[in-house]
Write a protein that holds these residues in place. Structure first.
Motif, mmCIF file in Angstrom:
data_model
loop_
_atom_site.group_PDB
_atom_site.id
_atom_site.type_symbol
_atom_site.label_atom_id
_atom_site.label_comp_id
_atom_site.label_asym_id
_atom_site.label_seq_id
_atom_site.Cartn_x
_atom_site.Cartn_y
_atom_site.Cartn_z
ATOM 1 N N UNK A 12 10.103 -4.658 4.113
ATOM 2 C CA UNK A 12 8.959 -4.612 3.206
ATOM 3 C C UNK A 12 7.683 -4.549 4.013
ATOM 4 N N UNK A 13 6.615 -4.233 3.324
ATOM 5 C CA UNK A 13 5.319 -4.072 3.977
ATOM 6 C C UNK A 13 4.350 -5.085 3.398
ATOM 7 N N UNK A 14 3.638 -5.730 4.270
ATOM 8 C CA UNK A 14 2.619 -6.678 3.825
ATOM 9 C C UNK A 14 1.257 -6.029 4.004
ATOM 10 N N UNK B 117 1.220 -4.550 7.768
ATOM 11 C CA UNK B 117 2.340 -4.772 8.682
ATOM 12 C C UNK B 117 3.651 -4.480 7.979
ATOM 13 N N UNK B 118 4.582 -3.911 8.731
ATOM 14 C CA UNK B 118 5.917 -3.752 8.163
ATOM 15 C C UNK B 118 6.850 -4.782 8.803
#
Lengths: 861, 327
Positions: free
Chosen positions: A825-827, A844-845
């Motif tokens: 997931x990506x933040x 960020x990933x």
């Protein structure tokens, strides 16, 4: 209870058939003359025949179990080139020479006694040909001039038998295994007889070509290499077929539904390849016998168990321990037992602790199978399938900042249980009957407890939240299917299926760390519904070129006070040339139990929910046009498809807002929103279309496959983006898969596996609205951004040490060789500065499988 | 086995987190309109363009033709541009009237919306103050009794305001809740509204604190329409402190006796607004959106905000303000 009664009626109805089909196996010989003598002595019939045409010394082999004269007459009429014509007025029975007779029986593996489905059976003299069905049963009508019959199947030595050895009921054919039989040659024979088709069938040796994340062959990992199936994404359970959701795939284990077939984010599946006999997979032209899901059907049949000797296999690797054993309990009873237990947690925990700061993470899963088969005779058997499996993911996190301390504990657990009985028998030489009765259960539980401790005004304060998502399914399943062989060129499947569903989906929220308040209760209740299906499909082969499969599935779904009735036609038309073919198909599908999956940032809150009075069943229409070319070593397949969905469901808004509060280091007053699931959803529609192509190559030591798909999948909900179409989360513009299996020599091999697919679509909050100080952020549209693409390259080397004589196998490899950090997931952190108009993004990933070693050692005996 | 452990050790040092750039589609700005008709204020509309999340430049719409039609009386009001995307008219909306917003932003299609100013309601309030062992306020239990039109479903918001009495010498500074709340003039209410809308650049400490407390509708108390509802709202000390901190010009980490003294000197009042259905949905969805928009992942679908502007985004809503003075 009603369901049980109905099923009991079916079984009762079929009992006379059981009695008829029992075959003792021993026989006695009659000449025509002796037969006539018996007929005339025991009946009023007077037999008449032309001795110039009929040789009265011809010997007939009749089973001893046939005691009545009428049964013997019927038997001879069926299996020999004689017809008996009654003249009641004259009390005369004419015996005349016929030009057609039939053979029927069972094809099994000579070593294990396992039945072999999809064996090609043909007579070269007159182009009569057929296949064994899923239970290894065959029936073939032959002409008087047919002399030899050929039995041929991938991986087995070709068997040619004279017609004399095949007369009678329930003839058992034993094929011997050979690893040197190439796969393409079989297809050449099939095209010659216009009974090819089946790019939909896969056996264990094919699945063995592809290794999964853990370096072991796995059914679902193999399915993901097919052109119509997406390669997936990092940590994704399940699979997507032609733009469909992961809940839209029917997965059957010995005819019983499995609601979740993946372990720990697609690490492996619940199916052990050693226990699998055959796999059928349909993404278009889905036969009427399959229903209840919108996008595909995956029918996995487990091994019945070796009927001749015990053999076992044990494997140890990074993933854990696999055990499989099977053998005869008696002459007529076999058993197959398998188990899998992950040992992944001790290896993964340090990684999760160091990279994701997880506290006491635990990741584990296990499976256990049992299959018991009792052969009443060679075409009549009872089997019992049992399965139990469970996954557990548990982790905690903690963070301390200048403002507060954050603590959360998460636990997700899911598992299937299946207990089912099947009875397969012949009602008559032309009618094969399959009945089933069983129970399936699926449980999913997700718990998240979150707490923020902070100091405010010199006081220790705390805010907390607890969410529990529970999804329990319990199905009572029963059904009977008749497989009727009209002749070599036509057969029909007709049957009924009944499922009594009991669904208990619930989301429970409470503003406590762990809810201790017993006065609160889950507000969602248990939904009971009944699903009846009647299906009919007929397959015809016309001349040497046309093949048509037409049918329908009629569903009735009773829920609440409503009954939904759906008529779903299915049609598949195929035209064959010698080395190529083209086909078009249409499938209408209905789905009555669907997955309601959160798109929020927190724990999965997957609920299997039924159609209700307010929520109509989901439907899909699938159109498919395909073209095949086959040459000596290459099989090329290309398709275009179009698919429409209706009554899809989605959460209107996230259900688990608290998780974001923890991560973003913000403190809010969280209000539990304890709504029933039906009040949380939106209803919409979908469409997907695309082009897909694959090339399969096999020559000498090399087997490989390359596939490419270009597609688009979209969704539309009236209350999302003003009703505009938006990309489906699993929309894959490009999907490329490639694998190689190279046999270096008889004791070693080398595998390469590569997959590339466009990243998931997701909703990115990209729009700033308003004027200071009333500024807020919204997404410009649903799923307006893309994750980075998902790709990995894996290599695996396998060797079988010489001194163990092929019993031991050792594999060493690497998953994700170039350490691609695929996004789990990506933040996207939106850091607001002192200037309220200014927003800084930090993206960020997070990856969970950066690079993984593969190691497996197995020993069979 | 040693090799295996070595490999795993190496993997453990590979970071699983990596900074990336997000690829989205082409960003196309839309026109954002905000106009909350209030019975105690003149017509006002604010217009600007939406912008990409990292774009700091605001584009106001100052060249539009903006009008509001009173569909009940048939009157039409042309709004004049005041700069910075603000349009105003010297008239106020009427209770119980329907209004249509019509904007020609010279983009080819009219931007439009509709709302209705709610009818008057009758509000009675009672506050019970709960103290802790040290005599400090633990919480406020607010009991609201609202009489309204029994034939329509009504929607409400409840706000709490904090203000500093102008003449401190005249006030009892022991505990704001012991002495009750007193508001001397209607003007203070209007200023509080201005602050809510972000229109005021004034920083008058005596009336800036504002906090939405709750929102609810008749349907939460009955099957739909109700002639009378009784709502219970609890405000704990943390909420009051938070309201204070947001506006006190003091350090967020300020503690101690000075903080307590300042805090204890502040007074509060409760406002109950009968709001239009559109505005009710808007603020309710804004509340949820605020909780989700600070954090975004691929597993996230941020909560959507319910707008009611055709050919644009934004809100055209109405408020009938009923201020409750509590002594």
């Amino acid at each position: 209870m009603k369901a049980l009664l109905h099923i009991a009626v079916w079984f009762t109805f079929s009992l006379p058939a059981l009695a008829q089909s029992i075959n003792t196996g021993s026989s006695q010989n009659y000449s025509i003359e002796e037969l006539i003598s018996r007929i005339e002595s025991t009946t009023n019939w007077f037999c008449s025949y032309n001795p110039d045409i009929i040789n009265d010394s011809e010997i007939l082999s009749i089973p001893k179990s046939l005691t009545s004269t009428q049964a013997i007459i019927d038997y001879v009429d069926q299996y020999y080139l004689f017809d008996f014509v009654e003249r009641p007025n004259e009390n005369k029975l004419l015996i005349i020479k016929s030009d057609q007779f039939s053979i029927q029986g069972l094809v099994v593996d000579s070593l294990t006694g396992e039945t072999i489905p999809d064996v090609l059976i043909y007579s070269k003299d007159n182009f009569n040909a057929s296949h064994t069905n899923v239970d290894g049963y065959y029936r073939l009508s032959l002409s008087a001039t047919d002399k030899e019959i050929v039995f041929q199947h991938l991986g087995y030595n070709k068997l040619v038998l004279p017609i004399e050895q095949l007369r009678g009921k329930g003839i058992l054919i034993q094929l011997s295994f050979s690893s040197s039989i190439p796969e393409i040659l079989i297809l050449e024979s099939e095209s010659e007889f216009n009974i090819s088709s089946n790019d939909n069938i896969y056996n264990r040796s094919q699945i063995d070509h592809v290794k999964g994340i853990m370096g072991r062959a796995d059914v679902l990992n193999y399915i993901k290499t097919l052109k119509s199936v997406s390669a997936g994404a990092e940590g994704q359970n399940g699979y997507n077929v032609r733009g469909g959701g992961i809940d839209q795939n029917l997965i059957l284990m010995d005819g019983f539904s499995v609601y979740e077939a993946s372990h720990l984010g697609g690490m492996s599946s619940i199916f052990m390849n050693d226990a699998v006999k055959k796999v059928h997979f349909y993404e278009g032209g889905i036969p009427s016998r399959y229903g209840g899901k919108l996008s595909s059907a995956l029918d996995i049949r487990l091994l019945d168990g070796n009927r001749k000797s015990w053999n076992s296999k044990a494997a140890l690797g990074i993933e854990g321990i696999n055990l499989h054993t099977n053998g005869p309990l008696s002459d007529k009873t076999s058993i197959s037992i398998s188990g899998k237990l992950s040992l992944f947690s001790p290896l993964a925990s340090p990684i999760l602790q160091s990279n994701l700061n997880f506290i006491d993470p635990e990741l584990s899963y296990g499976d256990a199978y049992l299959k018991l088969t009792h052969w009443i005779d060679d075409t009549n058997r009872l089997s019992l399938t049992g399965y139990i499996g469970n996954d557990l993911v548990k982790f905690g996190r903690s963070a301390v900042t200048a403002r507060a301390e954050y603590i959360d504990n998460n636990r997700i657990e899911w598992g299937n249980k299946i207990l089912g009985g099947q009875w397969h028998t012949t009602l008559s030489p032309k009618v094969f009957v399959k009945s089933k009765l069983g129970l399936t259960q699926y449980n999913f539980n997700s718990q998240g407890a979150y707490q923020i401790n902070f100091n405010q005004n010199n006081e220790e304060r705390s805010t907390a939240f607890f969410i529990n998502t529970q999804s329990d399914l319990f199905d009572v399943v029963g059904g009977t299917e008749l497989e009727i062989y009209w002749n070599n060129n036509a057969h029909m499947n007709v049957g009924i299926e009944y499922i009594n569903h009991s669904n208990s989906p619930s989301i429970f929220e409470e503003e406590n760390f762990y809810s201790q308040d017993t006065t609160l209760s889950v507000i969602d209740s248990t939904y009971r519904s009944k699903e009846w299906s009647f299906f009919l499909e007929n397959e015809w082969r016309l001349k040497q070129n046309w093949k048509i499969n037409a049918g329908f599935r009629f569903n009735q779904f009773f829920t609440g006070v409503n009954a939904y009735r759906h008529f779903n036609p299915r049609l598949s038309v195929q035209y064959n040339w010698t080395k190529s073919s083209i086909s078009a198909s249409y499938s209408a599908m209905s789905q009555f139990i669907q997955l309601l999956s959160n798109s929020g940032p927190g724990l999965p809150s997957d609920l299997w929910v039924p159609s209700t009075d307010q929520l109509e069943p989901q439907r899909s229409n699938i159109l498919d046009l395909s073209y095949w070319v086959k040459s000596n070593n290459i099989r090329f397949n290309s398709s275009i498809f179009y698919k429409r969905f209706s009554n899809l469901i989605d959460y209107t808004n996230p259900t688990d807002i608290i998780f974001s509060l923890i991560i973003s280091n913000q403190i809010f007053n969280v209000q539990a929103d304890n709504q029933p699931w039906e009040e949380r959803i939106s209803i919409g529609k979908g469409r997907s279309y695309g082009f897909e192509s694959s090339v399969y190559y096999e020559k000498n030591k090399l087997t490989s496959q390359l596939s490419y798909t270009l597609s688009k999948s979209e969704r539309q909900f009236d209350n999302i983006d003003d009703g505009a179409w938006f990309p489906f989360k699993f929309d894959r513009t490009h999907d490329i898969k490639f694998w190689i299996d190279y046999r270096i020599n008889s004791r070693s091999s080398f595998n390469i596996n590569f997959a590339y697919t466009t990243g998931n679509a997701f909703t990115f909050t990209d729009t700033k609205v308003g004027v200071s100080p009333d500024i807020f952020l919204i997404p410009s549209s649903r799923n307006n951004a893309r994750s980075p693409s998902f790709h990995h390259l894996d290599i695996l080397y396998t060797i079988m040490p010489k001194k163990y004589n092929g019993q031991m196998s050792l594999s060493i490899g690497i998953y994700n060789l170039y350490a691609r950090r695929n996004p789990f997931y990506i933040i996207i952190q939106q850091n607001v500065t002192d200037n309220p108009d200014e927003v800084l993004l930090e993206t960020n990933k997070i990856s969970i499988y950066p690079i993984l070693p593969q190691f497996n050692i197995s020993y069979k005996w | 086995m040693r090799i295996l452990l070595a490999i795993i050790s190496v993997i453990s040092f590979i970071s699983c987190q990596e900074e990336i750039e997000i690829k989205g589609g082409t960003f196309e700005p839309e026109i954002y309109v905000k106009s909350i008709l209030s019975t105690d204020a003149n017509f006002e509309v604010q217009m600007s363009e939406t912008r990409y999340v990292t774009d700091n430049q605001i584009t106001f719409i100052d060249n539009a033709d903006v009008s509001i039609l009173d569909l009940t009386s048939g009157d039409a009001f042309q709004l004049d541009n005041q700069g910075d995307g603000i349009y105003k008219a010297k008239s106020s909306p009427q209770t119980g009237h329907d209004y249509r917003l019509l904007i020609d932003a010279h983009l080819g299609e009219f931007i439009y919306s509709h709302t209705r100013v709610p009818n008057n309601i009758d509000v009675k309030a009672q506050i019970d103050t709960i103290y802790d062992n040290e005599g400090l306020v633990e919480s406020l239990d607010i009991n609201l009794e609202i009489e309204n039109d029994p034939n329509t479903e009504e929607f409400y918001t409840v706000e709490i305001q904090s203000y500093m009495p102008e003449n401190l010498e005249d006030k009892d500074t022991s505990n704001p809740f012991e002495q009750g709340l007193t508001v001397e003039s209607e003007q203070s209410t209007e200023n509080a509204e201005d602050t809510e809308d972000g229109d005021s650049n004034e920083t008058r400490d005596n009336e800036i604190a504002y906090k939405g407390l709750d929102f609810f509708s008749d349907s939460e108390f009955s099957d739909g329409e109700a002639s009378s509802i009784n709502a219970q709202i609890k405000v704990d000390r943390n909420q009051l402190i938070e309201i204070y901190r947001e506006n006190c010009n003091c350090s967020s980490s300020a503690t101690g006796s000075q903080f307590n003294e300042e805090f204890n000197m502040r007074h509060y009042l409760i406002k109950v607004n009968s709001v239009s259905y559109e505005y009710f949905n808007y603020i309710r969805s804004r509340e949820l959106n605020e909780q989700t928009s600070n954090f975004n992942t691929t597993h996230t679908t941020p909560s959507s905000i319910e707008f009611n502007i055709g050919n644009g985004i934004g809100i055209f809503g109405a408020v009938n303000v009923q201020t409750v003075y509590i002594n």
